[in-house]
Design an enzyme around this catalytic site. Sequence first.
Site, short mmCIF file in Angstrom:
data_model
loop_
_atom_site.label_atom_id
_atom_site.label_comp_id
_atom_site.label_asym_id
_atom_site.label_seq_id
_atom_site.Cartn_x
_atom_site.Cartn_y
_atom_site.Cartn_z
N ARG A 154 -9.58 -20.47 -56.15
CA ARG A 154 -9.19 -19.10 -56.51
C ARG A 154 -7.74 -19.19 -56.98
NH1 ARG A 154 -10.53 -13.60 -54.90
NH2 ARG A 154 -8.66 -12.32 -54.71
N HIS A 173 -14.22 -13.24 -62.73
CA HIS A 173 -14.54 -13.26 -61.30
C HIS A 173 -16.06 -13.31 -61.14
CE1 HIS A 173 -14.12 -12.91 -57.13
NE2 HIS A 173 -13.62 -11.69 -56.99
N GLN A 229 -18.13 -12.49 -57.71
CA GLN A 229 -18.23 -11.07 -57.37
C GLN A 229 -19.41 -10.43 -58.08
OE1 GLN A 229 -16.32 -8.99 -55.18
NE2 GLN A 229 -18.17 -7.80 -55.62
N ASP A 260 -12.34 -0.57 -59.90
CA ASP A 260 -11.55 -1.58 -59.18
C ASP A 260 -10.15 -1.01 -59.00
OD1 ASP A 260 -10.78 -3.93 -57.97
OD2 ASP A 260 -10.97 -5.18 -59.75
N CYS A 274 -15.33 -3.67 -55.72
CA CYS A 274 -15.33 -5.01 -55.12
C CYS A 274 -14.42 -5.12 -53.91
CB CYS A 274 -14.99 -6.06 -56.17
SG CYS A 274 -13.30 -5.96 -56.81
N ARG A 290 -21.43 -10.96 -51.02
CA ARG A 290 -20.60 -12.10 -51.44
C ARG A 290 -21.02 -13.35 -50.67
NH1 ARG A 290 -15.49 -11.39 -53.59
NH2 ARG A 290 -15.46 -13.67 -53.62
#
Length: 308
Positions: free
Chosen positions: A107, A134, A137, A225, A266, A294
């Site tokens: 990450r 991402h 996700q 988001d 998310c 996830r």
Amino acid sequence: MTHFLDINATSPADLRSMIDQAKVMKDARKGQPKGALDADQPLAGQMVALIFEKPSTRTRVSFDVGVRQMGGQTMVLSGSDMQLGHGETIADTARVLSRYVDLIMIRTFEEQTLLEMAEYATVPVINGLTNRTHPCQIMADIQTFEEHRGSIAGKKVVWSGDGNNVFASFAHAAGQFGFDLTFTGPPALDPEMVFVEEARAKGVKVEIERDPVKAVEGADLVVTDTWVSMHDPQSARERRHNQLRPYQVNDALMAHAKSDALFMHCLPAHRDEEATSAVMDGPHSVIFDEAENRLHAQKAVMRYCLGV
């Protein structure tokens, strides 16, 4: 070498297989204690490096727990532990880590760091997030939608807010899973057009609609988001709030979507900024199913990468 770098770099058949396997593994754990091992132990004897240049809660916990449930072990490394690209090159770090571990999840900030890690590693590499995309996700998001509403193919997904890295992976997914996607947000925060055009080239409808009310009409799923990143300066925060306030997801906006539309975020969320608590805790919201998934989606991704 089977990496998982982006949704558009993975075949639709492999993506579908991962989603299906995630569902099977989730169902198999129903009623089990959180710390119980899976009946199947495909990662037994495997060591997984989890590299976090960029801090995380969900990514760290979900990958760590997922590896352990499947019988593997984890080595968690922070940006301060690694200092990727400072002193030792990323290429050399990738070569060295490959001698110690069986799988690398990273990450990071710059996409190039991920790509260089994958180029020089001799073990699979998973994109846990970059500033551009991402993918893990969105795999969880697809799983969540299909748990509640069946196949996402042909459905309308609306993104309200900033055309960020999560939107980019939604655009990748639109092309691979065959759903339509609408972006609504201010022009200054439009997504990179390369993501939009690539999805359109695969035959799905990807639209940019400035009016959020028009955008959500007929939506099966509404997604947003955070408006600001933890690394943004205060001046940027104030500017983002001014730009994005008209795109808040609230009850009035959701009323224009389909009556059974789902809402996703998310997380972490700034409640009553990008979305109201009434929506986040309301009947449309599946945000905590999304967060749980996830774990299951990433377990499927890891199994795909390791061929187990």
